[in-house]
Design a protein around this motif. Structure first.
Motif, PDB file in Angstrom:
ATOM      1  N   TYR A  62       0.861  -1.179   0.000  1.00  0.00           N
ATOM      2  CA  TYR A  62       0.000   0.000   0.000  1.00  0.00           C
ATOM      3  C   TYR A  62       0.898   1.230   0.000  1.00  0.00           C
ATOM      4  CZ  TYR A  62       0.919  -0.486   5.013  1.00  0.00           C
ATOM      5  OH  TYR A  62       1.523  -0.640   6.233  1.00  0.00           O
ATOM      6  N   PRO A  63       0.344   2.378  -0.390  1.00  0.00           N
ATOM      7  CA  PRO A  63       1.163   3.576  -0.583  1.00  0.00           C
ATOM      8  C   PRO A  63       1.555   4.267   0.720  1.00  0.00           C
ATOM      9  CG  PRO A  63      -1.106   4.073  -1.065  1.00  0.00           C
ATOM     10  CD  PRO A  63      -1.041   2.598  -0.766  1.00  0.00           C
ATOM     11  N   GLY A  64       2.683   3.897   1.260  1.00  0.00           N
ATOM     12  CA  GLY A  64       3.256   4.607   2.390  1.00  0.00           C
ATOM     13  C   GLY A  64       2.498   4.542   3.694  1.00  0.00           C
ATOM     14  N   HIS A  65       3.070   5.182   4.700  1.00  0.00           N
ATOM     15  CA  HIS A  65       2.485   5.179   6.033  1.00  0.00           C
ATOM     16  C   HIS A  65       1.951   6.554   6.429  1.00  0.00           C
ATOM     17  CE1 HIS A  65       3.945   1.155   6.823  1.00  0.00           C
ATOM     18  NE2 HIS A  65       5.081   1.522   6.288  1.00  0.00           N
ATOM     19  N   ARG A  66       2.392   7.578   5.756  1.00  0.00           N
ATOM     20  CA  ARG A  66       1.940   8.926   6.091  1.00  0.00           C
ATOM     21  C   ARG A  66       0.559   9.176   5.516  1.00  0.00           C
ATOM     22  NH1 ARG A  66       6.802  13.225   5.859  1.00  0.00           N
ATOM     23  NH2 ARG A  66       7.484  12.756   7.963  1.00  0.00           N
ATOM     24  N   GLN A  67      -0.271   9.776   6.302  1.00  0.00           N
ATOM     25  CA  GLN A  67      -1.623  10.152   5.907  1.00  0.00           C
ATOM     26  C   GLN A  67      -2.393   8.975   5.315  1.00  0.00           C
ATOM     27  OE1 GLN A  67      -1.142  13.591   3.401  1.00  0.00           O
ATOM     28  NE2 GLN A  67      -0.343  14.816   5.066  1.00  0.00           N
ATOM     29  N   LEU A  68      -2.230   7.836   5.929  1.00  0.00           N
ATOM     30  CA  LEU A  68      -2.943   6.635   5.508  1.00  0.00           C
ATOM     31  C   LEU A  68      -4.428   6.817   5.815  1.00  0.00           C
ATOM     32  CD1 LEU A  68      -2.050   3.866   4.377  1.00  0.00           C
ATOM     33  CD2 LEU A  68      -2.059   3.031   6.717  1.00  0.00           C
ATOM     34  N   PRO A  69      -5.316   6.568   4.843  1.00  0.00           N
ATOM     35  CA  PRO A  69      -6.744   6.706   5.136  1.00  0.00           C
ATOM     36  C   PRO A  69      -7.157   5.821   6.311  1.00  0.00           C
ATOM     37  CG  PRO A  69      -6.376   6.414   2.779  1.00  0.00           C
ATOM     38  CD  PRO A  69      -5.059   6.166   3.462  1.00  0.00           C
ATOM     39  N   ALA A  70      -8.047   6.339   7.123  1.00  0.00           N
ATOM     40  CA  ALA A  70      -8.470   5.625   8.328  1.00  0.00           C
ATOM     41  C   ALA A  70      -9.075   4.265   7.996  1.00  0.00           C
ATOM     42  CB  ALA A  70      -9.465   6.468   9.120  1.00  0.00           C
ATOM     43  N   ALA A  71      -9.809   4.167   6.885  1.00  0.00           N
ATOM     44  CA  ALA A  71     -10.416   2.885   6.509  1.00  0.00           C
ATOM     45  C   ALA A  71      -9.344   1.848   6.178  1.00  0.00           C
ATOM     46  CB  ALA A  71     -11.358   3.073   5.313  1.00  0.00           C
ATOM     47  N   LEU A  72      -8.309   2.250   5.453  1.00  0.00           N
ATOM     48  CA  LEU A  72      -7.222   1.317   5.131  1.00  0.00           C
ATOM     49  C   LEU A  72      -6.454   0.933   6.386  1.00  0.00           C
ATOM     50  CD1 LEU A  72      -5.552  -0.317   3.162  1.00  0.00           C
ATOM     51  CD2 LEU A  72      -4.273   1.766   2.608  1.00  0.00           C
ATOM     52  N   ARG A  73      -6.227   1.883   7.270  1.00  0.00           N
ATOM     53  CA  ARG A  73      -5.547   1.585   8.536  1.00  0.00           C
ATOM     54  C   ARG A  73      -6.343   0.554   9.343  1.00  0.00           C
ATOM     55  NH1 ARG A  73      -4.522   6.495  10.301  1.00  0.00           N
ATOM     56  NH2 ARG A  73      -2.394   6.450   9.549  1.00  0.00           N
ATOM     57  N   ALA A  74      -7.675   0.668   9.340  1.00  0.00           N
ATOM     58  CA  ALA A  74      -8.528  -0.289  10.057  1.00  0.00           C
ATOM     59  C   ALA A  74      -8.434  -1.682   9.443  1.00  0.00           C
ATOM     60  CB  ALA A  74      -9.984   0.194  10.046  1.00  0.00           C
ATOM     61  N   VAL A  75      -8.402  -1.754   8.103  1.00  0.00           N
ATOM     62  CA  VAL A  75      -8.270  -3.050   7.429  1.00  0.00           C
ATOM     63  C   VAL A  75      -6.931  -3.689   7.776  1.00  0.00           C
ATOM     64  CG1 VAL A  75      -8.012  -4.167   5.176  1.00  0.00           C
ATOM     65  CG2 VAL A  75      -9.854  -2.521   5.546  1.00  0.00           C
ATOM     66  N   ILE A  76      -5.864  -2.919   7.700  1.00  0.00           N
ATOM     67  CA  ILE A  76      -4.528  -3.450   7.990  1.00  0.00           C
ATOM     68  C   ILE A  76      -4.452  -3.971   9.418  1.00  0.00           C
ATOM     69  CG2 ILE A  76      -2.094  -2.828   8.285  1.00  0.00           C
ATOM     70  CD1 ILE A  76      -2.539  -0.837   5.925  1.00  0.00           C
ATOM     71  N   SER A  77      -4.932  -3.198  10.370  1.00  0.00           N
ATOM     72  CA  SER A  77      -4.829  -3.631  11.768  1.00  0.00           C
ATOM     73  C   SER A  77      -5.743  -4.819  12.062  1.00  0.00           C
ATOM     74  CB  SER A  77      -5.122  -2.477  12.720  1.00  0.00           C
ATOM     75  OG  SER A  77      -6.452  -2.055  12.596  1.00  0.00           O
TER      76      SER A  77
END
Length: 111
Positions: free
Chosen positions: A87-102
């Motif tokens: 996925y594209p980087g760690h900065r300003q990661l959309p909250a929805a993508l962050r939830a999927v990853i975690s």
């Protein structure tokens, strides 16, 4: 409208081999949708090769085809007998993508 929602929202699309969908995503999908009802998770399964670079950045593919890209720091390349998520980087990661990853991250094994 409340622009600062407590729960993440939006659509996250993941291209994955069928086996990864079955082993990683499907067992936790019901739990994920209960926890994040405003996230629409789209799983596109494909057991063939999916060129994510060509589909998102057509101009960059010419470099690969011409052999201009080479692997660097090969000694530090991590080998892992499982699945990777790109996925594209760690900065300003959309909250929805962050939830999927975690939610779908598997614990790393020390073996």
């Amino acid at each position: 409208m409340n622009t600062y929602r407590e729960l993440p929202q939006g659509t996250v699309r993941i291209n994955t081999p069928r086996i990864a969908a079955e082993l990683v995503f499907m067992p936790l999908l019901k739990q994920f949708t209960r926890k994040f009802p405003d996230i629409r998770l789209e799983l596109a399964t494909n057991d063939g090769f999916v060129d994510i670079i060509r589909s998102t950045h057509p101009g960059r593919c010419a470099l690969v085809g011409q052999g201009l890209l080479v692997r660097v720091l090969e000694d530090w390349s991590v080998t892992f007998p499982g699945f990777f998520l790109y996925y594209p980087g760690h900065r300003q990661l959309p909250a929805a993508l962050r939830a999927v990853i975690s939610s779908f991250r598997l614990p790393l094994s020390n073996h």
